[in-house]
Design an enzyme around this catalytic site. Structure first.
Site, PDB file in Angstrom:
ATOM      1  N   GLY A  80       2.246  -3.529  -7.551  1.00 50.87           N
ATOM      2  CA  GLY A  80       2.393  -2.104  -7.284  1.00 50.87           C
ATOM      3  C   GLY A  80       3.445  -1.504  -8.215  1.00 50.87           C
ATOM      4  N   GLY A  81       4.680  -1.410  -7.719  1.00 51.99           N
ATOM      5  CA  GLY A  81       5.752  -0.699  -8.435  1.00 51.99           C
ATOM      6  C   GLY A  81       5.883  -1.069  -9.905  1.00 51.99           C
ATOM      7  N   ASN A 125      -1.971  -1.872  -9.035  1.00 50.04           N
ATOM      8  CA  ASN A 125      -2.303  -0.897  -7.983  1.00 50.04           C
ATOM      9  C   ASN A 125      -1.347   0.283  -8.118  1.00 50.04           C
ATOM     10  OD1 ASN A 125      -2.844   0.506  -5.650  1.00 50.04           O
ATOM     11  ND2 ASN A 125      -1.846  -0.973  -4.283  1.00 50.04           N
ATOM     12  N   TRP A 126      -1.900   1.415  -8.579  1.00 45.18           N
ATOM     13  CA  TRP A 126      -1.043   2.583  -8.818  1.00 45.18           C
ATOM     14  C   TRP A 126      -0.851   3.437  -7.562  1.00 45.18           C
ATOM     15  CZ3 TRP A 126      -3.144   4.195 -14.355  1.00 45.18           C
ATOM     16  CH2 TRP A 126      -2.642   3.280 -15.293  1.00 45.18           C
ATOM     17  N   SER A 146       6.278  -7.304  -4.720  1.00 43.60           N
ATOM     18  CA  SER A 146       7.433  -7.219  -5.618  1.00 43.60           C
ATOM     19  C   SER A 146       7.334  -8.167  -6.815  1.00 43.60           C
ATOM     20  CB  SER A 146       8.735  -7.441  -4.838  1.00 43.60           C
ATOM     21  OG  SER A 146       8.891  -6.421  -3.872  1.00 43.60           O
TER      22      SER A 146
END
Ligand code: PEP
Length: 251
Positions: A236-237, A8-9, A215
């Site tokens: 994500g990150g 997920n950008w 995370s």
């Protein structure tokens, strides 16, 4: 069913950067994508075309949209329709991501409308659920997950194809914070989700994938993927760099 490894950008990357990251990712995984894994890239809308172009013809990769409005078309300024996501090459879409629930104010009812409508339009839907830290501290994890699942799946037909639906368990306190739920916490939350799915969808519920998000990094992905009922990850990150996401996909 293959494990679903989703990137997920969020609201990162202009089109050229997204295309370059997608190409780098495809290059790193060329010939190394485990047979039991499927990769999903979910860029911002403005980077869908560049990402689709970079991933064209890559077996095992698909494209997703981060959001849509649950209507076929109409006077909804600023919104995007499921058919537009399909037209841009998307197979999947998210509903109920915690940033949309808690920053953009989406409630359980809207999330449920999106999940059902996206399915009707032919998208495969990933419904995100997860508790806030104060809900965990108050011992309400099961109650929160059950409420979000009941509302999010309220209008999903009982015979939904397991290919077309996935649930992402994403504890809100673990998203973008560097904190990851421990193995016992993940196992228990995924057990609750699985029990709900089996009750709601009978045998099909055993096949619906449940992803973990919060995370996820190269260093913890292998352990998370080894937990019962963890059928993939939503990242994500650590998905923003091709190298780290490729390491997660092959963990
Ligand atoms: C997410 O965006 O769904 C997510 C889990 O983010 P992060 O991996 O950065 O915690």
């Amino acid at each position: 069913m293959k494990k679903l490894m989703a990137a997920n950008w969020k609201m990162y990357k202009l089109a050229a950067e997204a295309g370059a990251t997608a190409s780098a990712l495809a290059g790193k995984l060329d010939g190394r994508l485990p047979r039991d894994r499927e990769v999903l890239v979910i860029p911002p809308f403005t980077a869908l075309a560049a990402t689709a172009k970079a991933l064209a013809g890559q077996p095992g990769f698909s494209l997703g949209g981060q959001n849509f409005y649950p209507s076929k078309q109409g006077a909804f300024t600023g919104e995007i329709a499921p058919e537009m996501l399909l037209d841009a090459g998307c197979r999947y879409a998210l509903a109920g991501h915690s940033e949309r629930r808690h920053i953009l104010g989406e409630d359980d009812v809207l999330v449920g409308r999106k999940t059902a409508f996206g399915l009707t339009c032919g998208l495969s839907m990933i419904l995100c659920v997860g508790e806030k830290v104060e809900e965990r501290q108050a011992g309400q994890v099961e109650a929160v997950l059950t409420r979000q699942l009941a509302a999010g799946l309220a209008d999903v037909p009982a015979d939904v194809s397991p290919d077309a639906l996935a649930i992402a368990y994403e504890p809100v306190w673990a998203i973008g914070t560097g904190l990851t739920a421990g193995p016992a916490e993940v196992a228990e939350a995924h057990r609750v989700v699985r029990a709900f799915l089996v009750e709601r969808f009978r045998p099909g519920g055993a096949k619906i994938r449940i992803l973990y998000g919060g995370s996820v990094k190269p260093g913890n992905a292998g352990e998370l993927l080894g937990i019962d009922n963890v059928d993939g990850v939503l990242v994500g990150g650590a998905s923003l760099e091709a190298e780290s996401f490729a390491a997660i996909v092959t963990a």
